[in-house]
Motif scaffolding. Structure first.
Motif, PDB file in Angstrom:
ATOM      1  N   VAL A 204      47.400  52.421  53.765  1.00 16.87           N
ATOM      2  CA  VAL A 204      46.989  51.484  54.813  1.00 16.87           C
ATOM      3  C   VAL A 204      47.674  50.125  54.660  1.00 16.87           C
ATOM      4  N   PHE A 205      47.778  49.645  53.409  1.00 18.73           N
ATOM      5  CA  PHE A 205      48.380  48.340  53.119  1.00 18.73           C
ATOM      6  C   PHE A 205      49.485  48.535  52.075  1.00 18.73           C
ATOM      7  N   PRO A 206      50.692  48.898  52.486  1.00 23.41           N
ATOM      8  CA  PRO A 206      51.754  49.220  51.513  1.00 23.41           C
ATOM      9  C   PRO A 206      52.053  48.097  50.518  1.00 23.41           C
ATOM     10  N   GLN A 207      51.787  46.848  50.900  1.00 20.65           N
ATOM     11  CA  GLN A 207      52.069  45.717  50.014  1.00 20.65           C
ATOM     12  C   GLN A 207      50.831  45.239  49.278  1.00 20.65           C
ATOM     13  N   PHE A 208      49.840  46.117  49.126  1.00 18.48           N
ATOM     14  CA  PHE A 208      48.561  45.652  48.593  1.00 18.48           C
ATOM     15  C   PHE A 208      48.671  45.139  47.159  1.00 18.48           C
ATOM     16  N   ARG A 209      49.600  45.638  46.368  1.00 17.43           N
ATOM     17  CA  ARG A 209      49.720  45.145  44.994  1.00 17.43           C
ATOM     18  C   ARG A 209      50.108  43.670  44.988  1.00 17.43           C
ATOM     19  N   ASP A 210      51.030  43.287  45.881  1.00 17.92           N
ATOM     20  CA  ASP A 210      51.445  41.885  45.949  1.00 17.92           C
ATOM     21  C   ASP A 210      50.326  41.000  46.488  1.00 17.92           C
ATOM     22  N   THR A 211      49.658  41.461  47.567  1.00 19.78           N
ATOM     23  CA  THR A 211      48.630  40.617  48.172  1.00 19.78           C
ATOM     24  C   THR A 211      47.410  40.487  47.270  1.00 19.78           C
ATOM     25  N   PHE A 212      47.036  41.563  46.594  1.00 22.18           N
ATOM     26  CA  PHE A 212      45.919  41.473  45.656  1.00 22.18           C
ATOM     27  C   PHE A 212      46.271  40.552  44.490  1.00 22.18           C
ATOM     28  N   ALA A 213      47.515  40.606  44.048  1.00 24.23           N
ATOM     29  CA  ALA A 213      47.937  39.733  42.948  1.00 24.23           C
ATOM     30  C   ALA A 213      47.839  38.270  43.361  1.00 24.23           C
ATOM     31  N   ARG A 214      48.218  37.968  44.610  1.00 28.76           N
ATOM     32  CA  ARG A 214      48.102  36.580  45.081  1.00 28.76           C
ATOM     33  C   ARG A 214      46.641  36.158  45.139  1.00 28.76           C
ATOM     34  N   SER A 215      45.778  37.052  45.608  1.00 24.01           N
ATOM     35  CA  SER A 215      44.346  36.726  45.654  1.00 24.01           C
ATOM     36  C   SER A 215      43.808  36.462  44.248  1.00 24.01           C
ATOM     37  N   ALA A 216      44.240  37.265  43.281  1.00 22.94           N
ATOM     38  CA  ALA A 216      43.796  37.049  41.901  1.00 22.94           C
ATOM     39  C   ALA A 216      44.268  35.703  41.391  1.00 22.94           C
ATOM     40  N   GLU A 217      45.492  35.298  41.745  1.00 26.67           N
ATOM     41  CA  GLU A 217      46.007  33.995  41.315  1.00 26.67           C
ATOM     42  C   GLU A 217      45.201  32.865  41.952  1.00 26.67           C
ATOM     43  N   HIS A 218      44.878  32.998  43.258  1.00 27.83           N
ATOM     44  CA  HIS A 218      44.065  31.975  43.915  1.00 27.83           C
ATOM     45  C   HIS A 218      42.689  31.884  43.257  1.00 27.83           C
ATOM     46  N   ALA A 219      42.097  33.044  42.951  1.00 27.16           N
ATOM     47  CA  ALA A 219      40.784  33.059  42.310  1.00 27.16           C
ATOM     48  C   ALA A 219      40.851  32.415  40.933  1.00 27.16           C
ATOM     49  N   ALA A 220      41.937  32.645  40.194  1.00 26.50           N
ATOM     50  CA  ALA A 220      42.088  32.045  38.872  1.00 26.50           C
ATOM     51  C   ALA A 220      42.156  30.522  38.970  1.00 26.50           C
ATOM     52  N   GLN A 221      42.864  30.013  39.977  1.00 29.18           N
ATOM     53  CA  GLN A 221      42.935  28.566  40.174  1.00 29.18           C
ATOM     54  C   GLN A 221      41.558  28.001  40.524  1.00 29.18           C
ATOM     55  N   ALA A 222      40.825  28.712  41.405  1.00 27.25           N
ATOM     56  CA  ALA A 222      39.486  28.257  41.777  1.00 27.25           C
ATOM     57  C   ALA A 222      38.555  28.279  40.565  1.00 27.25           C
ATOM     58  N   ALA A 223      38.668  29.313  39.742  1.00 27.75           N
ATOM     59  CA  ALA A 223      37.831  29.403  38.546  1.00 27.75           C
ATOM     60  C   ALA A 223      38.129  28.256  37.585  1.00 27.75           C
ATOM     61  N   GLU A 224      39.405  27.882  37.490  1.00 24.87           N
ATOM     62  CA  GLU A 224      39.775  26.761  36.615  1.00 24.87           C
ATOM     63  C   GLU A 224      39.164  25.455  37.115  1.00 24.87           C
ATOM     64  N   LEU A 225      39.191  25.258  38.428  1.00 24.12           N
ATOM     65  CA  LEU A 225      38.595  24.051  38.997  1.00 24.12           C
ATOM     66  C   LEU A 225      37.085  24.030  38.779  1.00 24.12           C
ATOM     67  N   LEU A 226      36.425  25.164  38.969  1.00 22.54           N
ATOM     68  CA  LEU A 226      34.983  25.233  38.739  1.00 22.54           C
ATOM     69  C   LEU A 226      34.647  24.949  37.279  1.00 22.54           C
ATOM     70  N   GLN A 227      35.496  25.410  36.386  1.00 18.37           N
ATOM     71  CA  GLN A 227      35.277  25.150  34.965  1.00 18.37           C
ATOM     72  C   GLN A 227      35.386  23.654  34.660  1.00 18.37           C
ATOM     73  N   GLU A 228      36.407  23.013  35.227  1.00 13.59           N
ATOM     74  CA  GLU A 228      36.578  21.571  35.018  1.00 13.59           C
ATOM     75  C   GLU A 228      35.387  20.800  35.578  1.00 13.59           C
ATOM     76  N   LEU A 229      34.911  21.211  36.760  1.00 11.86           N
ATOM     77  CA  LEU A 229      33.762  20.536  37.363  1.00 11.86           C
ATOM     78  C   LEU A 229      32.507  20.756  36.526  1.00 11.86           C
ATOM     79  N   ALA A 230      32.330  21.966  36.004  1.00  9.08           N
ATOM     80  CA  ALA A 230      31.166  22.262  35.168  1.00  9.08           C
ATOM     81  C   ALA A 230      31.182  21.426  33.895  1.00  9.08           C
ATOM     82  N   ASP A 231      32.355  21.257  33.292  1.00  9.24           N
ATOM     83  CA  ASP A 231      32.464  20.422  32.093  1.00  9.24           C
ATOM     84  C   ASP A 231      32.026  18.988  32.388  1.00  9.24           C
ATOM     85  N   GLN A 232      32.494  18.463  33.518  1.00  8.41           N
ATOM     86  CA  GLN A 232      32.140  17.089  33.886  1.00  8.41           C
ATOM     87  C   GLN A 232      30.646  16.970  34.177  1.00  8.41           C
TER      88      GLN A 232
END
Length: 312
Positions: A204-232
């Motif tokens: 259905v989505f031939p490029q799903f490995r690339d798009t899922f990888a980008r989503s994982a990278e975005h989620a990792a950045q968001a998780a890093e920001l949440l961690q910084e905010l939680a520390d503060q």
């Protein structure tokens, strides 16, 4: 974008000497062969014998024979990876494996980095499992490509490479590997995802490995920001947290900092229902006489004057 096996290895620049976690399967066999050819005399192999199946002795024999042909030194650890009551067998095996790898790194003191052979399909399976459990951004971020632990760099250089490409590379070189019989056991959710879900996604989505990888990278950045905010926020609300200071935050920030406090101060994680109930109690805590007594994670949270206390 997806990378071929050779392209992924060309862009891999670890500190040397390097250890490769070698299970004997196709992915780690290919990674060891390529690394040993690229950095002769600078590569070790670490093998963990989980002791969970009779085939495990054959895995170890394959790894020893491969390392002898490649002139690569090998360390082997035998572990008891049986799961405890209520524990996932996969989690138990993973924890035992990483503990053994860290133990071997402690003995091979010259080793500066270690490479693990998880690839793009493994990453997709991890994301799918996280989504099925209702995970937040930290779970959807899945497996990082690189991190530091105990003074050693850990790498997953194949996270952008599909499993079929790795096997194709091995077949072109007439290289042999072992197949773990549990990979065909559909009692394990990962195997059902691999056999039934990934082929459908690809159709259905031939490029799903690339798009899922980008989503994982975005989620990792968001998780890093949440961690910084939680520390503060934890610095501001205190440890243990002040209810008055918590009430000055939005509900989302309260959830973020309380989850962080429970994890770092008490090594426990609340369920979504438990955290929601705690937030409701914080919102209702407008008088001195309001009591809080809730089961949270492995223990309980109570109000102690104007603070939240956790105990087990």
């Amino acid at each position: 974008m997806s990378l071929t096996f050779e392209t992924a290895l060309q862009s891999f620049r670890p500190q040397l000497p390097l250890a490769v976690a070698l299970s004997g399967g196709a992915d780690s066999t290919a990674l060891l062969i390529a690394c040993a050819a690229h950095w002769p005399g600078q590569v070790w192999a670490f093998h963990v014998h989980h002791g969970l199946q009779t085939a495990a002795d054959g895995f170890e024999a394959h790894c020893r024979a491969l390392c002898e042909r490649l002139a690569v030194p090998i360390q082997v650890r035998h572990v008891d990876a049986r799961h405890a009551s209520g524990q996932s067998p996969e989690d138990a095996a993973r924890q035992a494996r990483y503990a053994a790898l860290e133990d071997m790194l402690g003995e091979a003191r010259d080793v500066r980095a270690i490479a693990l052979a998880q690839h793009a399909d493994d990453q997709i399976e991890t994301i799918m499992l996280a989504l099925s459990r209702g995970a937040g951004v930290a779970g959807i971020a899945a497996m990082p490509m690189q991190w530091a632990r105990a003074g050693v760099d850990w790498h997953r250089p194949l996270l952008r490479t599909g499993g079929e490409d790795i096997r194709r590379w091995l077949k072109e070189r007439d290289a042999e590997w072992v197949e773990d019989p549990t990979n065909a056991d559909e009692r394990y959710t990962r195997n059902r995802i691999r056999r039934h879900v990934l082929p459908t996604l690809e159709s259905v989505f031939p490029q799903f490995r690339d798009t899922f990888a980008r989503s994982a990278e975005h989620a990792a950045q968001a998780a890093e920001l949440l961690q910084e905010l939680a520390d503060q926020d934890l610095l501001n609300v205190g440890n243990p947290p002040s209810i008055k200071a918590l009430r000055a935050l939005s509900r989302a920030r309260q959830a973020n900092v309380l989850r962080h406090w429970l994890r770092v101060a008490h090594a426990t994680t609340p369920s979504a229902a438990q955290l929601g109930a705690l937030l409701d109690q914080v919102a209702a805590c407008t008088t001195r006489g309001h009591r809080i007594h809730l089961k949270v994670g492995r223990g309980f949270i109570e109000r102690n004057d104007g603070l939240l206390d956790w105990y087990n």
